[in-house]
Design a protein around this motif. Structure first.
Motif, mmCIF file in Angstrom:
data_model
loop_
_atom_site.group_PDB
_atom_site.id
_atom_site.type_symbol
_atom_site.label_atom_id
_atom_site.label_comp_id
_atom_site.label_asym_id
_atom_site.label_seq_id
_atom_site.Cartn_x
_atom_site.Cartn_y
_atom_site.Cartn_z
ATOM 1 N N UNK A 31 44.237 -24.830 -29.812
ATOM 2 C CA UNK A 31 45.652 -24.038 -29.817
ATOM 3 C C UNK A 31 45.532 -22.487 -29.755
ATOM 4 N N UNK A 32 44.332 -22.096 -29.772
ATOM 5 C CA UNK A 32 43.800 -20.706 -29.574
ATOM 6 C C UNK A 32 43.221 -20.024 -28.692
ATOM 7 N N UNK A 33 43.994 -19.230 -27.962
ATOM 8 C CA UNK A 33 43.586 -18.508 -26.693
ATOM 9 C C UNK A 33 42.635 -17.665 -26.850
ATOM 10 N N UNK A 34 42.417 -16.979 -27.973
ATOM 11 C CA UNK A 34 41.353 -15.828 -28.125
ATOM 12 C C UNK A 34 41.716 -15.268 -29.238
ATOM 13 N N UNK A 35 40.740 -14.488 -29.738
ATOM 14 C CA UNK A 35 40.641 -13.888 -31.048
ATOM 15 C C UNK A 35 40.424 -12.098 -30.590
ATOM 16 N N UNK A 36 41.320 -11.397 -31.189
ATOM 17 C CA UNK A 36 40.764 -9.928 -31.127
ATOM 18 C C UNK A 36 40.698 -9.077 -32.286
ATOM 19 N N UNK A 104 45.936 -4.539 -26.549
ATOM 20 C CA UNK A 104 46.943 -4.953 -25.697
ATOM 21 C C UNK A 104 46.491 -5.235 -24.333
ATOM 22 N N UNK A 105 45.454 -4.353 -23.723
ATOM 23 C CA UNK A 105 45.089 -4.601 -22.525
ATOM 24 C C UNK A 105 44.238 -5.979 -22.327
ATOM 25 N N UNK A 106 43.403 -6.402 -23.410
ATOM 26 C CA UNK A 106 43.039 -7.668 -23.395
ATOM 27 C C UNK A 106 44.263 -8.640 -23.302
ATOM 28 N N UNK A 107 45.213 -8.553 -24.125
ATOM 29 C CA UNK A 107 46.100 -9.674 -24.092
ATOM 30 C C UNK A 107 47.071 -9.594 -22.968
ATOM 31 N N UNK A 112 48.426 -13.437 -22.293
ATOM 32 C CA UNK A 112 48.657 -14.068 -23.667
ATOM 33 C C UNK A 112 50.185 -14.058 -23.698
ATOM 34 N N UNK A 113 50.730 -15.143 -24.118
ATOM 35 C CA UNK A 113 52.213 -15.439 -24.300
ATOM 36 C C UNK A 113 52.509 -15.153 -25.785
#
Length: 173
Positions: A31-36, A104-107, A112-113
């Motif tokens: 359920x995790x799209x990514x970690x920043x 924010x650029x990565x998202x 990212x939703x």
């Protein structure tokens, strides 16, 4: 249509948010799209380290500072709050960025939703607008009793049996 995955934006901090997010990553990796991860202001620069040390010493006193330092070191060495390690172990995309604009650029670049974040003080309207479903701020500690930046400390100080988390939706308003 599949449900949007949750993105995590946090600082490198092994005691409170690090442990919470590590557990989330380990229990729900699909359920995790990514970690920043953003740098921890207290350890990222010498100036930040000195400022945080002076603040913590004056705020906690010598005994409290020694205890908090021991907990921090123990968590850092054991890896119990290492979100990056958990992300890598679960094949979750991981970014280390220097500031919230880069996050924010990565998202935006990854469509990212929805974002779960512990960096609300750094997020402005521009960052909020780039995530369609919004940002959810996590605040460790019951807000009514322990509002402010050091809510986790006050939970420890008052021997709370559990560390609660308050979530609040963030938008430009």
């Amino acid at each position: 249509m599949s449900k949007p995955k949750l993105w995590i934006v946090s600082v490198r901090e092994p005691i409170f948010y690090g442990r919470m997010y590590r557990r989330l990553v380990e229990r729900c990796p699909d359920r995790i799209g990514g970690v920043i991860l953003l740098p921890n202001p207290a350890t990222h620069t010498l100036r930040g380290f000195i400022g945080e040390t002076v603040y913590r010493l004056s705020f906690l006193g010598l005994r409290g500072f020694a205890y908090a330092s021991w907990r921090y070191l123990r968590a850092a060495v054991s890896g119990e709050g290492d979100i990056a390690r958990a992300a890598r172990a679960n094949a979750i995309a991981l970014w280390s960025v220097d500031n919230i604009r880069d996050a924010a650029e990565v998202l935006r670049g990854n469509d990212a939703r929805i974002v779960l974040a512990s960096v609300a003080a750094r997020v402005g309207a521009a960052e909020l607008s780039g995530v369609p479903c919004g940002w959810i701020n996590t605040h460790c500690g019951p807000l009514l009793r322990y509002g402010g930046l050091d809510a986790p400390f006050w939970c420890l100080y008052h021997d709370e049996p559990q560390l609660t988390v308050t979530l609040h939706y963030m938008d430009a308003e």
